[in-house]
Write a protein that holds these residues in place. Sequence first.
Motif, PDB file in Angstrom:
ATOM      1  N   GLN A  25      51.225  47.165  41.093  1.00  0.00           N
ATOM      2  CA  GLN A  25      51.128  45.917  40.340  1.00  0.00           C
ATOM      3  C   GLN A  25      51.182  44.707  41.273  1.00  0.00           C
ATOM      4  N   LEU A  26      52.036  44.779  42.285  1.00  0.00           N
ATOM      5  CA  LEU A  26      52.111  43.682  43.249  1.00  0.00           C
ATOM      6  C   LEU A  26      50.797  43.527  44.000  1.00  0.00           C
ATOM      7  N   HIS A  27      50.221  44.649  44.402  1.00  0.00           N
ATOM      8  CA  HIS A  27      48.945  44.586  45.116  1.00  0.00           C
ATOM      9  C   HIS A  27      47.849  43.997  44.229  1.00  0.00           C
ATOM     10  N   ASP A  28      47.753  44.490  42.989  1.00  0.00           N
ATOM     11  CA  ASP A  28      46.704  44.015  42.088  1.00  0.00           C
ATOM     12  C   ASP A  28      46.866  42.534  41.764  1.00  0.00           C
ATOM     13  N   ARG A  29      48.110  42.084  41.661  1.00  0.00           N
ATOM     14  CA  ARG A  29      48.345  40.657  41.407  1.00  0.00           C
ATOM     15  C   ARG A  29      47.810  39.822  42.559  1.00  0.00           C
ATOM     16  N   GLY A  30      48.062  40.252  43.801  1.00  0.00           N
ATOM     17  CA  GLY A  30      47.564  39.520  44.949  1.00  0.00           C
ATOM     18  C   GLY A  30      46.049  39.540  45.041  1.00  0.00           C
ATOM     19  N   VAL A  31      45.464  40.716  44.780  1.00  0.00           N
ATOM     20  CA  VAL A  31      44.010  40.843  44.813  1.00  0.00           C
ATOM     21  C   VAL A  31      43.372  39.924  43.783  1.00  0.00           C
ATOM     22  N   ARG A  32      43.924  39.934  42.577  1.00  0.00           N
ATOM     23  CA  ARG A  32      43.344  39.126  41.502  1.00  0.00           C
ATOM     24  C   ARG A  32      43.436  37.634  41.827  1.00  0.00           C
ATOM     25  N   PHE A  33      44.538  37.201  42.438  1.00  0.00           N
ATOM     26  CA  PHE A  33      44.672  35.790  42.810  1.00  0.00           C
ATOM     27  C   PHE A  33      43.558  35.393  43.778  1.00  0.00           C
ATOM     28  N   HIS A  34      43.423  36.161  44.849  1.00  0.00           N
ATOM     29  CA  HIS A  34      42.456  35.794  45.879  1.00  0.00           C
ATOM     30  C   HIS A  34      41.021  35.949  45.385  1.00  0.00           C
ATOM     31  N   GLU A  35      40.744  36.996  44.600  1.00  0.00           N
ATOM     32  CA  GLU A  35      39.380  37.164  44.102  1.00  0.00           C
ATOM     33  C   GLU A  35      39.021  36.070  43.096  1.00  0.00           C
ATOM     34  N   SER A  36      40.004  35.570  42.363  1.00  0.00           N
ATOM     35  CA  SER A  36      39.740  34.477  41.416  1.00  0.00           C
ATOM     36  C   SER A  36      39.273  33.234  42.161  1.00  0.00           C
ATOM     37  N   LEU A  37      39.892  32.956  43.304  1.00  0.00           N
ATOM     38  CA  LEU A  37      39.487  31.789  44.093  1.00  0.00           C
ATOM     39  C   LEU A  37      38.090  31.993  44.675  1.00  0.00           C
TER      40      LEU A  37
ATOM     41  N   VAL B 190      36.346  44.380  50.943  1.00  0.00           N
ATOM     42  CA  VAL B 190      37.534  44.421  51.799  1.00  0.00           C
ATOM     43  C   VAL B 190      38.760  44.787  50.974  1.00  0.00           C
ATOM     44  N   ASN B 191      38.878  44.210  49.786  1.00  0.00           N
ATOM     45  CA  ASN B 191      40.051  44.460  48.948  1.00  0.00           C
ATOM     46  C   ASN B 191      40.136  45.903  48.478  1.00  0.00           C
ATOM     47  N   LYS B 192      38.985  46.567  48.344  1.00  0.00           N
ATOM     48  CA  LYS B 192      39.004  47.966  47.906  1.00  0.00           C
ATOM     49  C   LYS B 192      39.689  48.874  48.926  1.00  0.00           C
ATOM     50  N   VAL B 193      39.480  48.570  50.209  1.00  0.00           N
ATOM     51  CA  VAL B 193      40.017  49.469  51.223  1.00  0.00           C
ATOM     52  C   VAL B 193      41.368  49.012  51.778  1.00  0.00           C
ATOM     53  N   ARG B 194      41.737  47.775  51.580  1.00  0.00           N
ATOM     54  CA  ARG B 194      42.978  47.313  52.200  1.00  0.00           C
ATOM     55  C   ARG B 194      44.230  47.747  51.445  1.00  0.00           C
TER      56      ARG B 194
ATOM     57  N   ASP C  69      42.530  40.615  32.701  1.00  0.00           N
ATOM     58  CA  ASP C  69      43.254  39.347  32.617  1.00  0.00           C
ATOM     59  C   ASP C  69      44.574  39.513  31.869  1.00  0.00           C
ATOM     60  N   ARG C  70      44.537  40.247  30.779  1.00  0.00           N
ATOM     61  CA  ARG C  70      45.753  40.436  29.983  1.00  0.00           C
ATOM     62  C   ARG C  70      46.807  41.249  30.740  1.00  0.00           C
ATOM     63  N   LEU C  71      46.354  42.235  31.515  1.00  0.00           N
ATOM     64  CA  LEU C  71      47.280  43.115  32.227  1.00  0.00           C
ATOM     65  C   LEU C  71      47.595  42.610  33.629  1.00  0.00           C
ATOM     66  N   GLN C  72      46.916  41.516  34.034  1.00  0.00           N
ATOM     67  CA  GLN C  72      47.130  40.904  35.353  1.00  0.00           C
ATOM     68  C   GLN C  72      46.846  41.899  36.477  1.00  0.00           C
ATOM     69  N   VAL C  73      45.711  42.585  36.356  1.00  0.00           N
ATOM     70  CA  VAL C  73      45.236  43.491  37.393  1.00  0.00           C
ATOM     71  C   VAL C  73      43.764  43.186  37.639  1.00  0.00           C
ATOM     72  N   SER C  74      43.184  43.803  38.662  1.00  0.00           N
ATOM     73  CA  SER C  74      41.759  43.616  38.910  1.00  0.00           C
ATOM     74  C   SER C  74      40.953  44.515  37.974  1.00  0.00           C
ATOM     75  N   ARG C  75      39.645  44.288  37.926  1.00  0.00           N
ATOM     76  CA  ARG C  75      38.803  45.038  36.998  1.00  0.00           C
ATOM     77  C   ARG C  75      38.652  46.504  37.377  1.00  0.00           C
ATOM     78  N   SER C  76      38.747  46.806  38.669  1.00  0.00           N
ATOM     79  CA  SER C  76      38.488  48.169  39.127  1.00  0.00           C
ATOM     80  C   SER C  76      39.373  49.210  38.450  1.00  0.00           C
ATOM     81  N   PRO C  77      40.716  49.071  38.457  1.00  0.00           N
ATOM     82  CA  PRO C  77      41.540  50.081  37.789  1.00  0.00           C
ATOM     83  C   PRO C  77      41.334  50.112  36.274  1.00  0.00           C
TER      84      PRO C  77
END
Length: 307
Positions: free
Chosen positions: A206-218, A234-238, A33-41
């Motif tokens: 960073q752009l990809h992770d921001r988009g992933v985090r937005f959609h996964e949050s919803l 799906v997000n892992k492979v896209r 959350d602090r780094l605005q990325v998904s949990r995986s990285p």
Amino acid sequence: MSVSHPIAAKIIALIQQERMPVGTHLGAQKLADRLQVSRSPVNEALKAMLESGIVTRAENRGYFLAVDLSDSALDAELMAQLSGQDVLEQVYFDIADDLLRGDLPLQCTESLLRSRYKLTGAQLQILLARIANEGWAARTPGYGWAFSSMITTPDSLLQSYRLRLALEPAALLEPGFSISQATIDRCRAAEMHLLEGGIETDTADQLHDRGVRFHESLIEASGNPFFIETIQRVNKVRRLLSYRSMRNRVRYLEHCEQHLEILALLERGENEQASNALRRHLQSTLKNLGNIRTLLSARNAQEADQA
């Protein structure tokens, strides 16, 4: 100590900024959350930090800071290694580029990868671990690796987005859907960061992770574990397929505005309208996939010529 991971440097910078003492619990979700990325990285970075001795791990409790990372105490060798994080990040995208162009075989040895991309053995293992975790490579017997052919075909790219188009708008209409104000605020702050200059300055990752985090949050707010698990897979492979389109960053202005519209509707409890807005957003993304489809078709044609 030694660590090589693109997120590790950011975690260490945050630890220094917050002056976290030895023994501080490093929760993966809080860091994400602090780094605005998904949990995986973040989890991958924590594993790399564990191997280096920077953190320890307690069963069922997570990771804890094991060493003093204040500026005065930080190992000079570690700092030198952290300053070279862009090397591994660039190689990650070089591998993706080479796969998509057909310049790298779908099955190859670690020796070939190490030689081609001028990596140390340790660097290669960290890089391959990240790629395997994202789901587009797997180890074969011996010292070989196989990259997924599924995600280098045009139809797979479009099918992944059609799956998201079918599931994501529906998730906003789930009976148990509930999104917190804190989540809305965090997502809105990420979009504002991009509008205030991040579109030009953030890395493709960073752009990809921001988009992933937005959609996964919803999706997470739907409360439906089947929705969540499917979209996360799906997000892992896209990533391999979607990041190339980030070179044209003009479209991110429209994406940010669409994301902010969806958040505003959810904030007012207008879920049906938000679902419709999310559907329009994903449909507009589908229309922008022509360049990637052409690239992947070129690879298939090249492979047919070589057969």
